[in-house]
Design a protein around this motif. Structure first.
Motif, PDB file in Angstrom:
ATOM      1  N   ALA A 113       0.834  -1.207   0.000  1.00  0.00           N
ATOM      2  CA  ALA A 113       0.000   0.000   0.000  1.00  0.00           C
ATOM      3  C   ALA A 113       0.871   1.260   0.000  1.00  0.00           C
ATOM      4  CB  ALA A 113      -0.934  -0.007   1.203  1.00  0.00           C
ATOM      5  N   TRP A 114       1.806   1.361   0.948  1.00  0.00           N
ATOM      6  CA  TRP A 114       2.642   2.564   0.993  1.00  0.00           C
ATOM      7  C   TRP A 114       3.664   2.579  -0.139  1.00  0.00           C
ATOM      8  CZ3 TRP A 114       7.810   1.818   1.325  1.00  0.00           C
ATOM      9  CH2 TRP A 114       8.301   0.676   1.969  1.00  0.00           C
ATOM     10  N   ALA A 115       4.081   1.380  -0.597  1.00  0.00           N
ATOM     11  CA  ALA A 115       5.046   1.331  -1.703  1.00  0.00           C
ATOM     12  C   ALA A 115       4.407   1.827  -3.001  1.00  0.00           C
ATOM     13  CB  ALA A 115       5.583  -0.077  -1.878  1.00  0.00           C
ATOM     14  N   ARG A 116       3.125   1.457  -3.249  1.00  0.00           N
ATOM     15  CA  ARG A 116       2.455   1.913  -4.468  1.00  0.00           C
ATOM     16  C   ARG A 116       2.140   3.407  -4.416  1.00  0.00           C
ATOM     17  NH1 ARG A 116       1.042  -2.217  -7.785  1.00  0.00           N
ATOM     18  NH2 ARG A 116       0.993  -4.316  -6.882  1.00  0.00           N
ATOM     19  N   ALA A 117       2.080   3.964  -3.203  1.00  0.00           N
ATOM     20  CA  ALA A 117       1.811   5.397  -3.065  1.00  0.00           C
ATOM     21  C   ALA A 117       3.041   6.251  -3.345  1.00  0.00           C
ATOM     22  CB  ALA A 117       1.285   5.690  -1.658  1.00  0.00           C
ATOM     23  N   LEU A 118       4.209   5.636  -3.447  1.00  0.00           N
ATOM     24  CA  LEU A 118       5.427   6.391  -3.746  1.00  0.00           C
ATOM     25  C   LEU A 118       5.358   6.942  -5.163  1.00  0.00           C
ATOM     26  CD1 LEU A 118       8.102   3.945  -2.246  1.00  0.00           C
ATOM     27  CD2 LEU A 118       7.215   6.051  -1.214  1.00  0.00           C
ATOM     28  N   ASP A 119       5.942   8.099  -5.388  1.00  0.00           N
ATOM     29  CA  ASP A 119       5.866   8.771  -6.693  1.00  0.00           C
ATOM     30  C   ASP A 119       6.403   7.906  -7.817  1.00  0.00           C
ATOM     31  OD1 ASP A 119       4.774  10.957  -5.455  1.00  0.00           O
ATOM     32  OD2 ASP A 119       6.679  12.043  -5.275  1.00  0.00           O
ATOM     33  N   ASP A 120       7.549   7.232  -7.570  1.00  0.00           N
ATOM     34  CA  ASP A 120       8.173   6.425  -8.622  1.00  0.00           C
ATOM     35  C   ASP A 120       8.051   4.931  -8.374  1.00  0.00           C
ATOM     36  OD1 ASP A 120       9.040   8.722 -10.019  1.00  0.00           O
ATOM     37  OD2 ASP A 120      10.752   8.916  -8.657  1.00  0.00           O
ATOM     38  N   GLY A 121       7.189   4.532  -7.452  1.00  0.00           N
ATOM     39  CA  GLY A 121       6.997   3.124  -7.208  1.00  0.00           C
ATOM     40  C   GLY A 121       8.283   2.409  -6.833  1.00  0.00           C
ATOM     41  N   LEU A 122       8.581   1.316  -7.504  1.00  0.00           N
ATOM     42  CA  LEU A 122       9.788   0.543  -7.216  1.00  0.00           C
ATOM     43  C   LEU A 122      11.066   1.294  -7.558  1.00  0.00           C
ATOM     44  CD1 LEU A 122       8.720  -3.008  -8.494  1.00  0.00           C
ATOM     45  CD2 LEU A 122       8.899  -2.245  -6.125  1.00  0.00           C
ATOM     46  N   ASP A 123      10.954   2.323  -8.397  1.00  0.00           N
ATOM     47  CA  ASP A 123      12.138   3.098  -8.787  1.00  0.00           C
ATOM     48  C   ASP A 123      12.429   4.249  -7.833  1.00  0.00           C
ATOM     49  OD1 ASP A 123      12.772   1.633 -11.117  1.00  0.00           O
ATOM     50  OD2 ASP A 123      11.111   2.609 -12.170  1.00  0.00           O
ATOM     51  N   THR A 124      11.663   4.384  -6.776  1.00  0.00           N
ATOM     52  CA  THR A 124      11.877   5.451  -5.803  1.00  0.00           C
ATOM     53  C   THR A 124      13.204   5.237  -5.080  1.00  0.00           C
ATOM     54  OG1 THR A 124       9.501   5.687  -5.454  1.00  0.00           O
ATOM     55  CG2 THR A 124      10.947   6.600  -3.754  1.00  0.00           C
ATOM     56  N   GLU A 125      14.013   6.285  -5.010  1.00  0.00           N
ATOM     57  CA  GLU A 125      15.277   6.220  -4.297  1.00  0.00           C
ATOM     58  C   GLU A 125      15.021   6.237  -2.789  1.00  0.00           C
ATOM     59  OE1 GLU A 125      18.557   6.065  -5.507  1.00  0.00           O
ATOM     60  OE2 GLU A 125      17.529   5.548  -7.381  1.00  0.00           O
ATOM     61  N   VAL A 126      15.592   5.281  -2.086  1.00  0.00           N
ATOM     62  CA  VAL A 126      15.443   5.199  -0.637  1.00  0.00           C
ATOM     63  C   VAL A 126      16.828   5.210  -0.006  1.00  0.00           C
ATOM     64  CG1 VAL A 126      13.239   3.968  -0.744  1.00  0.00           C
ATOM     65  CG2 VAL A 126      15.374   2.669  -0.721  1.00  0.00           C
ATOM     66  N   GLY A 127      16.870   5.210   1.312  1.00  0.00           N
ATOM     67  CA  GLY A 127      18.146   5.265   2.005  1.00  0.00           C
ATOM     68  C   GLY A 127      18.598   6.692   2.191  1.00  0.00           C
ATOM     69  N   SER A 128      19.854   6.865   2.574  1.00  0.00           N
ATOM     70  CA  SER A 128      20.405   8.188   2.839  1.00  0.00           C
ATOM     71  C   SER A 128      20.300   9.076   1.601  1.00  0.00           C
ATOM     72  CB  SER A 128      21.875   8.066   3.269  1.00  0.00           C
ATOM     73  OG  SER A 128      22.438   9.327   3.503  1.00  0.00           O
ATOM     74  N   GLY A 129      19.649  10.227   1.754  1.00  0.00           N
ATOM     75  CA  GLY A 129      19.477  11.157   0.647  1.00  0.00           C
ATOM     76  C   GLY A 129      18.255  10.889  -0.195  1.00  0.00           C
ATOM     77  N   GLY A 130      17.574   9.782   0.026  1.00  0.00           N
ATOM     78  CA  GLY A 130      16.373   9.453  -0.725  1.00  0.00           C
ATOM     79  C   GLY A 130      15.132   9.553   0.137  1.00  0.00           C
ATOM     80  N   PHE A 131      14.090   8.802  -0.245  1.00  0.00           N
ATOM     81  CA  PHE A 131      12.848   8.803   0.520  1.00  0.00           C
ATOM     82  C   PHE A 131      13.110   8.236   1.913  1.00  0.00           C
ATOM     83  CE2 PHE A 131       8.947   6.680   1.926  1.00  0.00           C
ATOM     84  CZ  PHE A 131       8.051   7.746   1.873  1.00  0.00           C
ATOM     85  N   ALA A 132      12.696   8.973   2.932  1.00  0.00           N
ATOM     86  CA  ALA A 132      12.954   8.559   4.319  1.00  0.00           C
ATOM     87  C   ALA A 132      11.928   7.528   4.753  1.00  0.00           C
ATOM     88  CB  ALA A 132      12.916   9.779   5.237  1.00  0.00           C
ATOM     89  N   LEU A 133      12.382   6.312   4.955  1.00  0.00           N
ATOM     90  CA  LEU A 133      11.505   5.236   5.412  1.00  0.00           C
ATOM     91  C   LEU A 133      11.426   5.236   6.929  1.00  0.00           C
ATOM     92  CD1 LEU A 133      12.803   2.354   3.116  1.00  0.00           C
ATOM     93  CD2 LEU A 133      10.702   3.664   2.812  1.00  0.00           C
ATOM     94  N   THR A 134      10.265   4.911   7.440  1.00  0.00           N
ATOM     95  CA  THR A 134      10.126   4.743   8.886  1.00  0.00           C
ATOM     96  C   THR A 134      10.791   3.430   9.295  1.00  0.00           C
ATOM     97  OG1 THR A 134       8.041   3.528   8.738  1.00  0.00           O
ATOM     98  CG2 THR A 134       7.912   5.957   8.772  1.00  0.00           C
ATOM     99  N   PRO A 135      11.122   3.271  10.578  1.00  0.00           N
ATOM    100  CA  PRO A 135      11.694   1.974  11.008  1.00  0.00           C
ATOM    101  C   PRO A 135      10.808   0.790  10.662  1.00  0.00           C
ATOM    102  CG  PRO A 135      12.002   3.634  12.711  1.00  0.00           C
ATOM    103  CD  PRO A 135      11.129   4.259  11.670  1.00  0.00           C
ATOM    104  N   ALA A 136       9.498   0.960  10.778  1.00  0.00           N
ATOM    105  CA  ALA A 136       8.588  -0.142  10.460  1.00  0.00           C
ATOM    106  C   ALA A 136       8.648  -0.478   8.976  1.00  0.00           C
ATOM    107  CB  ALA A 136       7.168   0.226  10.869  1.00  0.00           C
ATOM    108  N   GLN A 137       8.697   0.548   8.109  1.00  0.00           N
ATOM    109  CA  GLN A 137       8.777   0.289   6.675  1.00  0.00           C
ATOM    110  C   GLN A 137      10.097  -0.386   6.306  1.00  0.00           C
ATOM    111  OE1 GLN A 137       8.139   4.330   5.391  1.00  0.00           O
ATOM    112  NE2 GLN A 137       5.961   3.999   4.960  1.00  0.00           N
ATOM    113  N   ALA A 138      11.188   0.046   6.943  1.00  0.00           N
ATOM    114  CA  ALA A 138      12.480  -0.587   6.692  1.00  0.00           C
ATOM    115  C   ALA A 138      12.444  -2.053   7.102  1.00  0.00           C
ATOM    116  CB  ALA A 138      13.575   0.158   7.447  1.00  0.00           C
ATOM    117  N   GLN A 139      11.748  -2.330   8.193  1.00  0.00           N
ATOM    118  CA  GLN A 139      11.657  -3.721   8.646  1.00  0.00           C
ATOM    119  C   GLN A 139      10.797  -4.547   7.695  1.00  0.00           C
ATOM    120  OE1 GLN A 139      10.306  -4.217  12.733  1.00  0.00           O
ATOM    121  NE2 GLN A 139      12.056  -5.549  13.018  1.00  0.00           N
TER     122      GLN A 139
END
Length: 595
Positions: free
Chosen positions: A475-501
């Motif tokens: 649900a939250w992954a599909r809500a991202l602007d670029d979906g699977l291509d969204t940059e995450v990690g340092s400098g990218g989209f800030a994931l919550t601890p729960a999302q990272a888990q």
């Protein structure tokens, strides 16, 4: 000045970094030889280009010496061939300038290539280490080697190694030129050699150990700071802030003591070298002057010899300066290649489990010599069983989970999977059957797709979305602007601890092992979300063997069997209902959990 005692420093400063070894001299030498063997063509080209540059630089002194000699002999102006001399001098300068540029270019290229090799070798070797070794190493030591030691080596690889090669060739050729043009003066240059040897022996006898201690001290500082930051909430909860600050200040004090000591060594050594430079030129001029008066050499030879002796100052200073830089780099190199001294896993890649049952037989294990965390642990987990490990903190649950996952090998006893001993299997073979998901998780810099593909590189987007859906992350992954291509990690989209888990758990779904060890895998989710995620996981994990380590006893309630771990032993084993009726340790935990 050499007899001055070193400044006071704290002898308690560490001399070695924790856990990961520092490379033995033989290991360092072997690696350096291997590096030069890989780049021997580039190194030979650098030496050749430098040889031409140095020979061109000696043309000027030779021409000037010949000119002075002819003038002193009273040769007429028309016979001095000034036009030819000036033309040759200019041509030599042009050749020297062109080839000096090539020397710098080739040296920089060689240094960058060797540095790239070093980084890649360290990364490949570190990733290939047994998981238990990396876990014991901790973040501080690894972080200091990957960052500080690489940074220190970068300058050495880019500058020191090429410049040392240049300096050595320079000195050899200049001495050779001096022997050819003014043989009697070559001995005069050697008068400064004993003084130079004494200073170098004094300095290099002390410098390597001091630099090693300095590097180890910095690693201790990094470890203290990293551990404090990682456990920030625990430090705050237990009011350990002042104690951690004191520890950090103590480590910094020890490190800076070594910094001051190495600085003091350099403050003695370099002025001493300047004295030898003055002595080289003075001895040539004084002795050469006597030789001229005696008629043993000509004025032109003295001029040429004096100019070449003056030219020796630069390469000698270059060698000593960059050799000192290599003392720092050698320590960093020893720390980086130290991973080569760790014996690779001697697992049998052909050893294959004949089944999925997990069996621990009288297992003993400890992190320290003579101190066992687990004692006489025996356990059988049938295929498809869901086993929960419960017990008080520090009882050994996570340690037992790591042994069952093949991260550690028991000190005594055996742990088998399908009759095959886990400690005798390669890490790759173990990971294809058993996976561990613990409380720690990491989001790598890159796209969400790249983070998921770590578990299975050939997975399609459909499979990636299915894995995210299995852990309620779609649900939250599909809500991202670029979906699977969204940059995450340092400098990218800030994931919550729960999302990272959830990403870590999605990787688990993609890896598709038949046996799983979950060490507080849902610890960062609130109880309601954790319960929901565990129900979703239950569908994914159906039919697999699952060993769950948790303090939330609802996980134990749903398990097929529960093992109570206390003081490194399994004290109770059975189903939830059986253990509650037995009114033992588990029943007490259950009543405490429900108030």
């Amino acid at each position: 000045m050499i007899g001055v005692a070193p400044p006071a420093y704290d002898p308690a400063a560490p001399t070695t970094a924790n856990t990961l070894p520092v490379g033995a001299p033989a290991t360092v030498r072997a690696y350096v030889v291997e590096l030069f063997r890989r780049h021997r063509r580039a190194f030979l080209l650098l030496v050749s280009v430098n040889t031409i540059a140095v020979v061109a630089s000696m043309v000027g002194p030779w021409l000037l010496g010949g000119l002075v000699e002819r003038v002193s002999d009273g040769v007429a102006d028309r016979d001095l061939h000034l036009e030819l001399t000036i033309g040759l001098f200019v041509a030599a300068l042009v050749v020297q300038a062109v080839f000096v540029r090539q020397v710098r270019l080739r040296g920089a290229m060689l240094g960058e290539r060797m540095l790239a090799d070093l980084r890649e070798d360290f990364l490949v070797r570190s990733v290939g280490l047994p998981p238990g070794v990396l876990e014991r190493a901790g973040t501080g030591d690894l972080l200091s080697r990957i960052t500080t030691d690489i940074d220190r080596l970068a300058n050495a690889m880019r500058e020191a190694v090429p410049q040392l090669a240049i300096g050595v060739v320079w000195v050899v050729l200049l001495l050779g030129g001096l022997v050819i043009t003014a043989p009697p003066l070559a001995a005069a240059v050697l008068l400064a050699l004993p003084l130079l040897v004494i200073g170098c022996r004094w300095y290099f006898k002390r410098a390597p150990a001091a630099y090693r201690s300095e590097a180890a001290g910095y690693a201790a500082v990094a470890a203290a700071l990293a551990e404090t930051v990682d456990a920030g909430r625990t430090v705050e909860a237990h009011r350990l802030g002042e104690r951690r600050v004191e520890l950090s200040e103590q480590r910094i004090k020890e490190w800076t003591a070594w910094e001051r000591y190495t600085l003091w060594l350099r403050s003695v050594f370099f002025p001493f070298i300047n004295v030898t430079h003055v002595m080289i030129l003075s001895s040539v001029l004084l002795i050469g002057g006597v030789f001229v008066l005696q008629g043993w050499i000509g004025v032109g030879q003295l001029t040429t010899g004096a100019l070449i002796a003056q030219m020796l100052v630069d390469p000698v200073g270059l060698i000593l300066r960059w050799y000192d830089e290599l003392q720092v780099a050698q320590v960093s190199l020893a720390r980086l290649v130290g991973v080569r001294d760790i014996e690779p896993e001697a697992g049998d890649d052909q050893l294959t489990p004949e089944g999925r049952d997990v069996h621990a037989d009288r297992v003993h294990f400890g992190y320290l010599e003579g101190v066992d965390v687990l004692r006489k642990v025996s356990l059988e987990v049938a295929p498809g069983t869901r086993l929960a490990l419960v017990g008080p903190s520090g009882a050994g649950k996570s340690t037992l989970g790591r042994l069952l996952a093949g991260i550690y090998a028991p000190r005594d006893g055996r742990i088998t999977l399908g009759g095959a001993e886990l400690s005798r299997m390669t890490a790759e073979r173990v990971r294809s059957h058993v996976a561990l998901v613990n409380q720690e998780h990491h989001v790598f810099v890159g796209s969400l797709r790249d983070n998921l593909l770590l578990a299975r590189t050939d997975a399609t987007d459909t499979e990636l979305w299915a894995a995210l859906g299995a852990v309620d992350a779609d649900a939250w992954a599909r809500a991202l602007d670029d979906g699977l291509d969204t940059e995450v990690g340092s400098g990218g989209f800030a994931l919550t601890p729960a999302q990272a888990q959830q990403i870590a758990l999605a990787r688990l779904v993609l890896a598709d092992p038949h046996t799983l060890v979950l060490d507080e895998a849902t610890s960062l989710l609130d109880p309601r979300a954790a319960r929901h995620l565990e129900r979703s996981l239950a569908r994914v994990l159906d039919g697999r063997t699952v060993v769950a380590i948790a303090h939330r006893l609802h996980t134990a309630h749903d398990a097929d069997a529960i093992a109570v771990v206390e003081n490194g032993r399994i004290t109770e084993l059975g189903s939830h209902d059986d253990l509650v009726r037995a009114d033992g340790a588990y029943a007490a935990l259950w009543r405490s959990w429900h108030g």
